[in-house]
Design a protein around this motif. Structure first.
Motif, PDB file in Angstrom:
ATOM      1  N   UNK A 260       0.832  -1.211   0.000  1.00 27.15           N
ATOM      2  CA  UNK A 260       0.000   0.000   0.000  1.00 27.15           C
ATOM      3  C   UNK A 260       0.864   1.259   0.000  1.00 27.15           C
ATOM      4  N   UNK A 261       1.922   1.254   0.806  1.00 26.82           N
ATOM      5  CA  UNK A 261       2.837   2.407   0.839  1.00 26.82           C
ATOM      6  C   UNK A 261       3.492   2.606  -0.520  1.00 26.82           C
ATOM      7  N   UNK A 262       3.908   1.515  -1.149  1.00 28.28           N
ATOM      8  CA  UNK A 262       4.544   1.595  -2.463  1.00 28.28           C
ATOM      9  C   UNK A 262       3.588   2.187  -3.490  1.00 28.28           C
ATOM     10  N   UNK A 263       2.329   1.731  -3.462  1.00 25.37           N
ATOM     11  CA  UNK A 263       1.336   2.220  -4.422  1.00 25.37           C
ATOM     12  C   UNK A 263       1.047   3.701  -4.208  1.00 25.37           C
ATOM     13  N   UNK A 264       0.887   4.108  -2.948  1.00 25.84           N
ATOM     14  CA  UNK A 264       0.580   5.510  -2.658  1.00 25.84           C
ATOM     15  C   UNK A 264       1.737   6.434  -3.027  1.00 25.84           C
ATOM     16  N   UNK A 265       2.967   6.009  -2.721  1.00 31.04           N
ATOM     17  CA  UNK A 265       4.133   6.816  -3.088  1.00 31.04           C
ATOM     18  C   UNK A 265       4.228   6.923  -4.610  1.00 31.04           C
ATOM     19  N   UNK A 277      16.177  10.513  -7.624  1.00 33.73           N
ATOM     20  CA  UNK A 277      16.266   9.499  -8.681  1.00 33.73           C
ATOM     21  C   UNK A 277      16.181   8.071  -8.139  1.00 33.73           C
ATOM     22  N   UNK A 278      16.383   7.901  -6.828  1.00 35.25           N
ATOM     23  CA  UNK A 278      16.391   6.563  -6.232  1.00 35.25           C
ATOM     24  C   UNK A 278      15.027   6.169  -5.662  1.00 35.25           C
ATOM     25  N   UNK A 279      14.105   7.110  -5.640  1.00 33.44           N
ATOM     26  CA  UNK A 279      12.808   6.881  -4.993  1.00 33.44           C
ATOM     27  C   UNK A 279      12.048   5.736  -5.656  1.00 33.44           C
ATOM     28  N   UNK A 280      12.044   5.714  -6.988  1.00 32.68           N
ATOM     29  CA  UNK A 280      11.313   4.672  -7.705  1.00 32.68           C
ATOM     30  C   UNK A 280      11.979   3.308  -7.509  1.00 32.68           C
ATOM     31  N   UNK A 281      13.299   3.304  -7.430  1.00 35.12           N
ATOM     32  CA  UNK A 281      14.018   2.045  -7.209  1.00 35.12           C
ATOM     33  C   UNK A 281      13.614   1.422  -5.875  1.00 35.12           C
ATOM     34  N   UNK A 282      13.483   2.252  -4.851  1.00 35.64           N
ATOM     35  CA  UNK A 282      13.094   1.742  -3.527  1.00 35.64           C
ATOM     36  C   UNK A 282      11.727   1.061  -3.599  1.00 35.64           C
ATOM     37  N   UNK A 283      10.827   1.640  -4.391  1.00 34.84           N
ATOM     38  CA  UNK A 283       9.496   1.053  -4.551  1.00 34.84           C
ATOM     39  C   UNK A 283       9.590  -0.306  -5.228  1.00 34.84           C
ATOM     40  N   UNK A 284      10.304  -0.342  -6.344  1.00 35.83           N
ATOM     41  CA  UNK A 284      10.409  -1.580  -7.141  1.00 35.83           C
ATOM     42  C   UNK A 284      11.080  -2.690  -6.334  1.00 35.83           C
ATOM     43  N   UNK A 285      12.183  -2.381  -5.680  1.00 36.87           N
ATOM     44  CA  UNK A 285      12.923  -3.409  -4.945  1.00 36.87           C
ATOM     45  C   UNK A 285      12.115  -3.921  -3.749  1.00 36.87           C
ATOM     46  N   UNK A 286      11.354  -3.040  -3.110  1.00 33.83           N
ATOM     47  CA  UNK A 286      10.512  -3.465  -1.983  1.00 33.83           C
ATOM     48  C   UNK A 286       9.456  -4.463  -2.450  1.00 33.83           C
ATOM     49  N   UNK A 287       8.874  -4.197  -3.607  1.00 33.08           N
ATOM     50  CA  UNK A 287       7.863  -5.109  -4.159  1.00 33.08           C
ATOM     51  C   UNK A 287       8.485  -6.434  -4.593  1.00 33.08           C
ATOM     52  N   UNK A 288       9.701  -6.366  -5.151  1.00 36.05           N
ATOM     53  CA  UNK A 288      10.402  -7.596  -5.550  1.00 36.05           C
ATOM     54  C   UNK A 288      10.624  -8.487  -4.325  1.00 36.05           C
ATOM     55  N   UNK A 289      11.023  -7.870  -3.210  1.00 36.89           N
ATOM     56  CA  UNK A 289      11.251  -8.637  -1.979  1.00 36.89           C
ATOM     57  C   UNK A 289       9.977  -9.355  -1.548  1.00 36.89           C
ATOM     58  N   UNK A 290       8.868  -8.644  -1.575  1.00 36.07           N
ATOM     59  CA  UNK A 290       7.597  -9.247  -1.155  1.00 36.07           C
ATOM     60  C   UNK A 290       7.184 -10.371  -2.098  1.00 36.07           C
ATOM     61  N   UNK A 291       7.335 -10.148  -3.402  1.00 38.51           N
ATOM     62  CA  UNK A 291       6.960 -11.169  -4.384  1.00 38.51           C
ATOM     63  C   UNK A 291       7.721 -12.470  -4.155  1.00 38.51           C
ATOM     64  N   UNK A 292       9.028 -12.364  -3.901  1.00 36.87           N
ATOM     65  CA  UNK A 292       9.836 -13.575  -3.699  1.00 36.87           C
ATOM     66  C   UNK A 292       9.612 -14.195  -2.317  1.00 36.87           C
ATOM     67  N   UNK A 293       9.293 -13.362  -1.318  1.00 39.44           N
ATOM     68  CA  UNK A 293       8.950 -13.932  -0.014  1.00 39.44           C
ATOM     69  C   UNK A 293       7.647 -14.740  -0.127  1.00 39.44           C
ATOM     70  N   UNK A 307      15.827 -11.646   0.222  1.00 41.30           N
ATOM     71  CA  UNK A 307      16.713 -11.054   1.231  1.00 41.30           C
ATOM     72  C   UNK A 307      17.525  -9.895   0.657  1.00 41.30           C
ATOM     73  N   UNK A 308      17.905  -9.984  -0.619  1.00 48.50           N
ATOM     74  CA  UNK A 308      18.718  -8.927  -1.228  1.00 48.50           C
ATOM     75  C   UNK A 308      17.978  -7.587  -1.291  1.00 48.50           C
ATOM     76  N   UNK A 309      16.666  -7.630  -1.392  1.00 51.11           N
ATOM     77  CA  UNK A 309      15.900  -6.401  -1.608  1.00 51.11           C
ATOM     78  C   UNK A 309      15.143  -5.940  -0.363  1.00 51.11           C
ATOM     79  N   UNK A 310      15.163  -6.750   0.681  1.00 51.44           N
ATOM     80  CA  UNK A 310      14.449  -6.413   1.909  1.00 51.44           C
ATOM     81  C   UNK A 310      14.928  -5.122   2.575  1.00 51.44           C
ATOM     82  N   UNK A 311      16.230  -4.774   2.534  1.00 51.07           N
ATOM     83  CA  UNK A 311      16.661  -3.523   3.180  1.00 51.07           C
ATOM     84  C   UNK A 311      16.000  -2.262   2.630  1.00 51.07           C
ATOM     85  N   UNK A 312      15.393  -2.350   1.435  1.00 49.42           N
ATOM     86  CA  UNK A 312      14.757  -1.167   0.843  1.00 49.42           C
ATOM     87  C   UNK A 312      13.388  -0.880   1.438  1.00 49.42           C
ATOM     88  N   UNK A 313      12.874  -1.775   2.263  1.00 51.24           N
ATOM     89  CA  UNK A 313      11.598  -1.529   2.916  1.00 51.24           C
ATOM     90  C   UNK A 313      11.647  -0.277   3.776  1.00 51.24           C
TER      91      UNK A 313
END
Length: 363
Positions: A260-265, A277-293, A307-313
């Motif tokens: 929800x936070x990713x979608x709203x941002x 410039x990194x704001x969108x990357x944080x969104x994408x990587x956070x979603x990737x982490x959830x998808x693989x979890x 695990x590689x993308x979880x720190x972007x949460x």
């Protein structure tokens, strides 16, 4: 469990102190206190704390007893008798300096935690309250289990931070990460993401791809594994670790919040005028982490990619809070902190982490 509670207490105490003690000097003092507490608990753990700790201790002794020619021979063997090349060499070098596997665990954990601190500083999140989020939500506890992957993750995060400054150095750091853990090849996604212009339509497209990955990702992953016999043996459909899936439990609630936070941002940000410039990357990587979890609930080993993308949460959650006025942001920060601590205590109930035993009690 008391030692995990002490970490949370120390961080909360540092948070309270920031109300009275401000400035760069005090920020460094708080960082040293928090780093010291988290590192000591990680470094002094016994072999029974962490699912794979004993395996890494045994691995250290095995490498220590090998001659250099034997080590080279096993590294080059077609059936990959040793773990990834970089980690094998790293352990061998340490074995020349010490005969204690505990030193290996301490150095590996220290390197990882230091990089996470640099990552937090890079994202301007050095306030102790945000550090608490890193401890509770990012893979601090994962470092008790995945020693070499967390070292690889450390190099990946360094690569991400160095990319805009020095691309060659970024690629070099990524290669080191791959040598420590082959799963780090997924970090190549970050190099592609940096070349894509962010937009709301792109967010929808990425979200759609991740939904497809969730439903049909199993077939794709099993197909890719067919090219790597060692990993097919471990994580294939009938592999040794195919039943090592994650259990969602109350974590699903956290995933929903992050989505929800990713979608709203994504939809509230004017990407044409956004200077971050990194704001969108944080969104994408956070979603990737959830998808693989989520995929890891059905396919053993897949959660290692997440695990590689979880720190972007944490940076994503902070970006969401900054979209609102101070009073709302304060209430939001308190709510996230409470949820993060609850999530942390839910995790430490696992027999992987509790009861906590010091290494000298296992001798």
């Amino acid at each position: 469990m008391i030692y995990y509670i002490e970490i949370v207490f120390i961080v909360c105490l540092c948070c309270a102190c920031t109300l009275f003690k401000k400035g760069i000097a005090w920020t460094k003092v708080f960082a040293i206190l928090i780093f010291g507490a988290t590192w000591l608990v990680l470094a002094l753990r016994g072999s029974s704390v962490g699912a794979d700790t004993q395996s890494y201790i045994n691995y250290f002794w095995m490498i220590d007893e090998m001659s250099i020619p034997d080590l080279i021979g096993k590294i080059n063997s077609p059936n990959r008798e040793l773990m990834d090349v970089g980690f094998a060499i790293y352990v061998k070098v340490l074995s020349f300096l010490t005969n204690s596997p505990q030193i290996m665990l301490a150095i590996s954990g220290g390197f990882y935690l230091y990089v996470v601190y640099i990552f937090a500083k890079y994202n301007k999140l050095v306030n102790p309250i945000y550090v608490l989020w890193y401890i509770c939500l990012a893979p601090y506890l994962t470092a008790f289990n995945l020693v070499r992957q967390c070292v690889a993750l450390g190099f990946c995060l360094l690569s991400w931070m160095k990319y805009n400054e020095n691309k060659r150095k970024a690629y070099f750091l990524w290669i080191i990460a791959v040598l420590f853990h082959i799963s780090a090849v997924v970090w190549a996604i970050t190099f592609v993401a940096k070349k894509i212009k962010p937009s709301r339509k792109l967010f929808v497209a990425v979200f759609g791809l991740l939904v497809v990955l969730f439903f049909w990702g199993g077939k794709i992953i099993y197909y890719v594994l067919s090219f790597f016999p060692v990993y097919q043996y471990r994580y294939g459909q009938n592999g040794v670790y195919s039943d090592m899936t994650t259990q969602a439990n109350g974590v699903v609630f956290l995933w929903i919040i992050i989505v929800l936070c990713a979608a709203l941002v994504a939809f509230k940000t004017n990407w044409g005028q956004c200077l971050d410039s990194l704001k969108f990357e944080k969104i994408v990587y956070s979603l990737i982490a959830i998808a693989f979890f989520m995929l890891g609930n059905r396919i053993g080993g897949v959660q290692r990619i997440a695990v590689y993308f979880q720190p972007f949460w944490v940076p994503l959650l902070c970006d969401f809070g900054k979209m609102y006025e101070k009073k709302v942001e304060l209430l939001y920060t308190i709510a996230v902190t409470v949820c993060a601590v609850a999530f942390f205590f839910l995790q430490i109930q696992s027999d992987q982490y509790s009861p906590y035993v010091f290494f000298w009690n296992n001798i």
